[in-house]
Scaffold this motif. Structure first.
Motif, mmCIF file in Angstrom:
data_model
loop_
_atom_site.group_PDB
_atom_site.id
_atom_site.type_symbol
_atom_site.label_atom_id
_atom_site.label_comp_id
_atom_site.label_asym_id
_atom_site.label_seq_id
_atom_site.Cartn_x
_atom_site.Cartn_y
_atom_site.Cartn_z
ATOM 1 N N THR A 107 1.173 -0.906 0.164
ATOM 2 C CA THR A 107 -0.281 -0.185 -0.150
ATOM 3 C C THR A 107 1.243 1.541 0.087
ATOM 4 O O THR A 107 2.171 0.775 0.036
ATOM 5 C CB THR A 107 -1.061 -0.446 1.719
ATOM 6 O OG1 THR A 107 -1.559 0.898 1.369
ATOM 7 C CG2 THR A 107 -0.422 0.087 2.209
ATOM 8 N N SER A 108 0.527 2.864 -0.438
ATOM 9 C CA SER A 108 1.152 3.424 -0.327
ATOM 10 C C SER A 108 1.761 3.721 1.036
ATOM 11 O O SER A 108 0.777 3.645 2.662
ATOM 12 C CB SER A 108 0.525 4.788 -0.407
ATOM 13 O OG SER A 108 -0.303 4.558 -1.693
ATOM 14 N N SER A 109 3.004 4.044 1.343
ATOM 15 C CA SER A 109 2.997 4.364 2.460
ATOM 16 C C SER A 109 2.528 5.767 3.482
ATOM 17 O O SER A 109 2.693 4.984 4.505
ATOM 18 C CB SER A 109 4.485 5.226 2.002
ATOM 19 O OG SER A 109 5.521 4.678 1.296
ATOM 20 N N ASN A 110 1.353 6.178 3.106
ATOM 21 C CA ASN A 110 1.002 7.194 3.727
ATOM 22 C C ASN A 110 -0.130 6.995 4.120
ATOM 23 O O ASN A 110 -0.885 7.416 5.189
ATOM 24 C CB ASN A 110 0.847 8.645 2.901
ATOM 25 C CG ASN A 110 -0.830 8.611 2.035
ATOM 26 O OD1 ASN A 110 -0.469 7.331 0.763
ATOM 27 N ND2 ASN A 110 -0.668 9.154 1.411
ATOM 28 N N VAL A 111 -1.005 5.663 4.330
ATOM 29 C CA VAL A 111 -2.002 5.221 4.550
ATOM 30 C C VAL A 111 -1.680 3.721 4.983
ATOM 31 O O VAL A 111 -2.014 2.623 5.259
ATOM 32 C CB VAL A 111 -2.740 4.803 3.482
ATOM 33 C CG1 VAL A 111 -3.108 6.341 3.227
ATOM 34 C CG2 VAL A 111 -2.347 3.668 2.354
ATOM 35 N N TYR A 112 0.077 3.486 5.032
ATOM 36 C CA TYR A 112 0.631 2.043 5.614
ATOM 37 C C TYR A 112 -0.281 1.872 7.400
ATOM 38 O O TYR A 112 -1.216 0.384 7.069
ATOM 39 C CB TYR A 112 2.114 2.452 6.057
ATOM 40 C CG TYR A 112 2.601 1.161 7.042
ATOM 41 C CD1 TYR A 112 2.845 -0.141 6.105
ATOM 42 C CD2 TYR A 112 3.118 0.944 8.161
ATOM 43 C CE1 TYR A 112 3.387 -1.516 6.795
ATOM 44 C CE2 TYR A 112 3.239 -0.294 8.949
ATOM 45 C CZ TYR A 112 3.722 -1.168 8.206
ATOM 46 O OH TYR A 112 4.146 -2.416 8.621
ATOM 47 N N TRP A 113 -0.369 2.990 8.171
ATOM 48 C CA TRP A 113 -1.277 2.175 9.485
ATOM 49 C C TRP A 113 -2.451 1.532 9.279
ATOM 50 O O TRP A 113 -3.007 1.151 9.967
ATOM 51 C CB TRP A 113 -0.622 3.451 10.840
ATOM 52 C CG TRP A 113 1.180 3.003 10.909
ATOM 53 C CD1 TRP A 113 1.249 4.257 10.785
ATOM 54 C CD2 TRP A 113 1.954 2.111 11.537
ATOM 55 N NE1 TRP A 113 3.345 3.944 11.125
ATOM 56 C CE2 TRP A 113 3.048 2.579 11.634
ATOM 57 C CE3 TRP A 113 1.350 0.618 11.950
ATOM 58 C CZ2 TRP A 113 3.878 1.372 12.242
ATOM 59 C CZ3 TRP A 113 2.493 0.008 12.789
ATOM 60 C CH2 TRP A 113 3.513 0.384 12.874
ATOM 61 N N PRO A 114 -3.218 2.923 9.134
ATOM 62 C CA PRO A 114 -4.291 2.861 8.833
ATOM 63 C C PRO A 114 -4.778 1.675 8.327
ATOM 64 O O PRO A 114 -5.444 0.208 8.560
ATOM 65 C CB PRO A 114 -5.272 4.007 7.782
ATOM 66 C CG PRO A 114 -4.634 5.226 8.164
ATOM 67 C CD PRO A 114 -2.356 4.290 7.865
ATOM 68 N N VAL A 115 -4.497 0.742 6.959
ATOM 69 C CA VAL A 115 -4.217 0.081 6.329
ATOM 70 C C VAL A 115 -3.948 -0.953 7.201
ATOM 71 O O VAL A 115 -4.929 -2.763 7.616
ATOM 72 C CB VAL A 115 -3.757 -0.315 4.910
ATOM 73 C CG1 VAL A 115 -3.419 -1.705 4.240
ATOM 74 C CG2 VAL A 115 -3.779 1.302 3.667
ATOM 75 N N ARG A 116 -3.464 -1.350 7.981
ATOM 76 C CA ARG A 116 -2.208 -2.256 8.625
ATOM 77 C C ARG A 116 -3.462 -2.520 9.816
ATOM 78 O O ARG A 116 -3.966 -3.892 10.350
ATOM 79 C CB ARG A 116 -1.412 -2.216 9.221
ATOM 80 C CG ARG A 116 -0.654 -3.411 10.157
ATOM 81 C CD ARG A 116 0.679 -2.734 11.070
ATOM 82 N NE ARG A 116 0.952 -3.800 11.802
ATOM 83 C CZ ARG A 116 1.933 -4.870 11.172
ATOM 84 N NH1 ARG A 116 2.369 -5.128 9.992
ATOM 85 N NH2 ARG A 116 2.325 -5.250 12.250
ATOM 86 N N PHE A 117 -4.349 -1.817 10.406
ATOM 87 C CA PHE A 117 -5.151 -1.720 12.006
ATOM 88 C C PHE A 117 -6.207 -1.989 11.163
ATOM 89 O O PHE A 117 -6.758 -3.440 12.376
ATOM 90 C CB PHE A 117 -5.409 -0.500 12.970
ATOM 91 C CG PHE A 117 -3.831 -0.058 13.185
ATOM 92 C CD1 PHE A 117 -2.722 -1.302 13.878
ATOM 93 C CD2 PHE A 117 -3.248 1.224 13.339
ATOM 94 C CE1 PHE A 117 -1.847 -0.457 14.078
ATOM 95 C CE2 PHE A 117 -2.016 1.842 14.091
ATOM 96 C CZ PHE A 117 -1.416 0.907 14.063
#
Length: 281
Positions: A243-253
């Motif tokens: 995924t794009s680096s700027n949405v890494y954490w939302p995608v992970r959680f």
């Protein structure tokens, strides 16, 4: 006798007058030359600084480095101009230069650590291993870069703590930049009970991936779910999506929560740690 004395006095007066006149003429020439050097030197310095500023602006030099180099070059050029004017006025400059050199060595030894941080700051601003806004990990700290100064870098941690890191260690140590690449891989471990059909787990995970537009699905970023471990109490799969680096954490959680809910809805067991105890008579 009086005539001889008067003659000597007149002659000495003439010699003194001639010496004073010659000194004033020499001084006047030196002052005029110093004035010319000042005017011409100031004009040349202005042209050089203007050229340097245009080059740095064209190359989009960091504002902090731009300001520092501009100030340093201005001071250096005017110091050279002052030494040149002093030399034209007849003042011995070798001792003055030696004094400046000795003072520079003493100051350099006293501020060795500060100079190392200064050199590190210049290297960071020139080579850009990270920029303002990047999320980095260095010197045992992780956070978003808020400001890059000449001597230190200021970062803000995810829980809003401000940390100031000297640039010397940043320039010579290891820096992990999480924002450098445009895409990142999200790895999520999925533990299921022994006896679970792997295809059921893959089907559930892929449905989640296909429904999320933030997850990349073209080559070479296709989602994957390989089986990685056969542990004591479970089988471990690892969901790997990009995924794009700027949405890494939302995608992970969010993906982790979706997998948990989907496995429960599909009746796939998520085991607890188990221990079999055998009693012998």
């Amino acid at each position: 006798m009086n005539n001889i004395t008067d003659s000597l006095t007149n002659e000495m007066g003439n010699i003194a007058l001639n010496n004073i006149t010659e000194y004033l003429m020499t001084l006047g020439k030196n002052l005029l030359a110093a004035l010319v050097i000042y005017v011409v030197g100031k004009f040349i310095i202005g042209k050089l600084l203007s050229l340097m500023r245009r080059i740095m602006t064209k190359r989009e030099v960091e504002p902090t480095l731009f300001s520092f180099l501009d100030s340093m070059c201005t001071i250096g050029l005017y110091c050279i101009l002052i030494v040149s004017i002093v030399a034209v006025l007849g003042v011995e400059t070798s001792s003055l230069v030696a004094l400046f050199a000795s003072a520079g060595v003493a100051i350099g030894m006293a501020l060795s650590g500060t100079l190392q941080n200064f050199a590190g700051g210049v290297m960071i601003l020139i080579f850009h291993p990270f920029r303002v806004g990047d999320f980095i990990e260095a010197q045992g700290n992780a956070g978003t870069v808020r400001l890059i100064q000449i001597f230190s870098t200021i970062i803000t941690t995810p829980d809003n703590q401000t940390i100031i890191i000297p640039n010397g260690g940043l320039a010579t140590g290891t820096v992990k930049n999480y924002s450098k690449e445009p895409v990142r891989r999200v790895d999520i471990d999925v533990n299921v009970a022994y006896g679970t059909n792997p295809e059921d787990v893959r089907k559930t995970a892929m449905e989640i991936c296909n429904a999320d537009e933030r997850i990349l699905k073209e080559e070479p970023y296709m989602p994957a779910l390989p089986m990685t471990t056969m542990a004591d109490s479970s089988i471990t799969f690892q969901l790997r999506v990009w995924t794009s680096s700027n949405v890494y954490w939302p995608v992970r959680f969010e993906t982790t929560e979706k997998i948990y809910n989907s496995l429960n809805a599909a009746g796939i067991s998520i085991p607890f740690p188990q221990l079999d105890v055998h009693l012998s008579k």
